[in-house]
Design a protein around this motif. Structure first.
Motif, PDB file in Angstrom:
ATOM      1  N   TRP A 161       0.845  -1.201   0.000  1.00 50.40           N
ATOM      2  CA  TRP A 161       0.000   0.000   0.000  1.00 50.40           C
ATOM      3  C   TRP A 161       0.878   1.249   0.000  1.00 50.40           C
ATOM      4  CZ3 TRP A 161      -4.582   0.581  -1.569  1.00 50.40           C
ATOM      5  CH2 TRP A 161      -5.588  -0.359  -1.339  1.00 50.40           C
ATOM      6  N   LEU A 165       0.822   3.908  -3.111  1.00 55.39           N
ATOM      7  CA  LEU A 165       0.381   5.276  -2.817  1.00 55.39           C
ATOM      8  C   LEU A 165       1.501   6.269  -3.093  1.00 55.39           C
ATOM      9  CD1 LEU A 165      -1.651   4.610   0.448  1.00 55.39           C
ATOM     10  CD2 LEU A 165      -2.574   5.546  -1.674  1.00 55.39           C
ATOM     11  N   PHE A 170       1.082  10.303  -3.519  1.00 58.52           N
ATOM     12  CA  PHE A 170       0.547  10.626  -2.199  1.00 58.52           C
ATOM     13  C   PHE A 170       1.694  10.790  -1.195  1.00 58.52           C
ATOM     14  CE2 PHE A 170      -3.148   8.937  -4.249  1.00 58.52           C
ATOM     15  CZ  PHE A 170      -4.214   9.599  -3.658  1.00 58.52           C
ATOM     16  N   ILE A 173       1.917   9.247   4.222  1.00 66.79           N
ATOM     17  CA  ILE A 173       1.231   7.942   4.279  1.00 66.79           C
ATOM     18  C   ILE A 173       1.378   7.364   5.690  1.00 66.79           C
ATOM     19  CG2 ILE A 173       1.144   5.616   3.301  1.00 66.79           C
ATOM     20  CD1 ILE A 173       2.631   6.929   0.813  1.00 66.79           C
ATOM     21  N   ALA A 194      -3.564   9.135   3.605  1.00 64.43           N
ATOM     22  CA  ALA A 194      -2.523   9.779   2.803  1.00 64.43           C
ATOM     23  C   ALA A 194      -3.111  11.030   2.168  1.00 64.43           C
ATOM     24  CB  ALA A 194      -2.028   8.827   1.714  1.00 64.43           C
ATOM     25  N   ARG A 196      -2.765  14.032  -1.076  1.00 65.41           N
ATOM     26  CA  ARG A 196      -2.152  14.451  -2.335  1.00 65.41           C
ATOM     27  C   ARG A 196      -2.743  15.815  -2.677  1.00 65.41           C
ATOM     28  NH1 ARG A 196      -2.396  11.047  -7.882  1.00 65.41           N
ATOM     29  NH2 ARG A 196      -4.507  11.851  -7.869  1.00 65.41           N
TER      30      ARG A 196
END
Ligand SMILES: C[S@@+](CC[C@H](N)C(=O)[O-])C[C@H]1O[C@@H](n2cnc3c(N)ncnc32)[C@H](O)[C@@H]1O
Length: 201
Positions: A161, A165, A170, A173, A194, A196
C-alpha cells in the motif's frame, strides 16, 4: 471454461440489516467489527468539504457523516445496483447533501477530476479494484439466485500500500493496524491515510 457472469455479487450484502435497521448510525468505525477503534476524526474536519465514499454500499458511513459532520456534500459511490437501491431506500431523503451515485468509482473519479477534498473507502472499492494487478485473492460470494461465485479481492500488505500510494504521488502515508475485536469472524484491519494536494483525484 468458467461461466462469465454479470450478476450483482453484492445483492445479499447488508440486506438483512437493511430490512430491520433504517437509522442513521450514531457512530462511524473503521474497524472490521464496527464497534470500536478510530472513527470519523481520521478524516479531519469535514465541515464545508466535498467528500466521496468509494464503494459506499448501503451508505451508512456516508449517512452518518452527512448528519453529524455537516460536509458541503458527500457522494456515496457504488457500482452495485443492489447496494445503490438499498442506499436509496435507506438514505435517499438525506439528499442533496448526501448524493447517491450508481457508478464504478474509477469512471466516476475520471469524470470528476479534482472534485473532492476528501476521499475514503471502508472495505469498499479500494479492496475490490485492481491497484496494480497485485496479490489477487478470491472471496466466496453468491449470485442473487444463490449460486456460488467468487470475487477478486486485493489484500495488500502494508509495504505494498505504501509503495503504490507513494508511486501515485501521495504523501504523509500513515498505516495503523486496528485490532480484530471479538467473535469467530474477527479480523484485523489496516487503516491507511494519505494526502495528495498537488494533483486532482
Ligand atoms: C464490502 S462492501 C462495503 C460497503 C460499505 N463501504 C460498508 O462498509 O458497508 C464493498 C462495496 O464496494 C463496492 N465496489 C467494489 N468495487 C467497486 C468499484 N470499482 N466501483 C464502485 N463500487 C465498488 C461494491 O459494490 C460493494 O458495495
Amino acid at each position: 471454461m468458467g461461466r462469465v457472469t454479470t450478476a450483482d455479487l453484492w445483492h445479499h450484502y447488508g440486506r438483512v440489516r437493511a430490512e430491520r435497521d433504517h437509522a442513521v448510525p450514531d457512530s462511524f468505525r473503521w474497524s472490521w467489527s464496527q464497534v470500536d477503534g478510530p472513527g470519523a476524526e481520521v478524516l479531519g474536519d469535514l465541515a464545508g468539504k466535498t467528500v466521496a465514499d468509494l464503494g459506499a454500499g448501503a451508505a451508512r458511513h456516508a449517512a452518518h457523516l452527512t448528519v453529524h459532520h455537516v460536509p458541503a456534500r458527500i457522494d456515496a459511490v457504488d457500482a452495485s445496483p443492489a447496494q445503490y437501491a438499498m442506499a436509496t431506500a435507506l438514505y435517499g431523503p438525506l439528499a442533496p447533501r448526501l448524493c447517491l451515485v450508481h457508478r464504478d468509482v474509477v469512471a466516476h473519479l475520471h469524470a470528476h477530476p479534482g472534485a473532492y477534498d476528501v476521499l475514503y473507502s471502508v472495505f469498499g472499492a479500494l479492496d475490490f479494484t485492481d491497484p496494480r494487478t497485485l496479490l489477487a485473492a478470491d472471496v466466496p460470494a453468491r449470485t442473487p439466485d444463490g449460486e456460488s461465485a467468487t470475487l477478486r479481492r486485493w489484500v495488500l500488505q502494508e509495504y505494498v500500500w505504501t509503495k503504490v500510494l507513494d508511486e501515485a504521488g501521495f504523501a504523509g502515508i500513515r498505516v495503523e493496524e486496528l485490532p480484530a475485536g471479538e467473535g469467530s469472524r474477527a479480523a484485523t484491519a489496516l487503516l491507511i491515510t494519505a494526502e495528495r494536494s498537488d494533483a486532482p483525484v
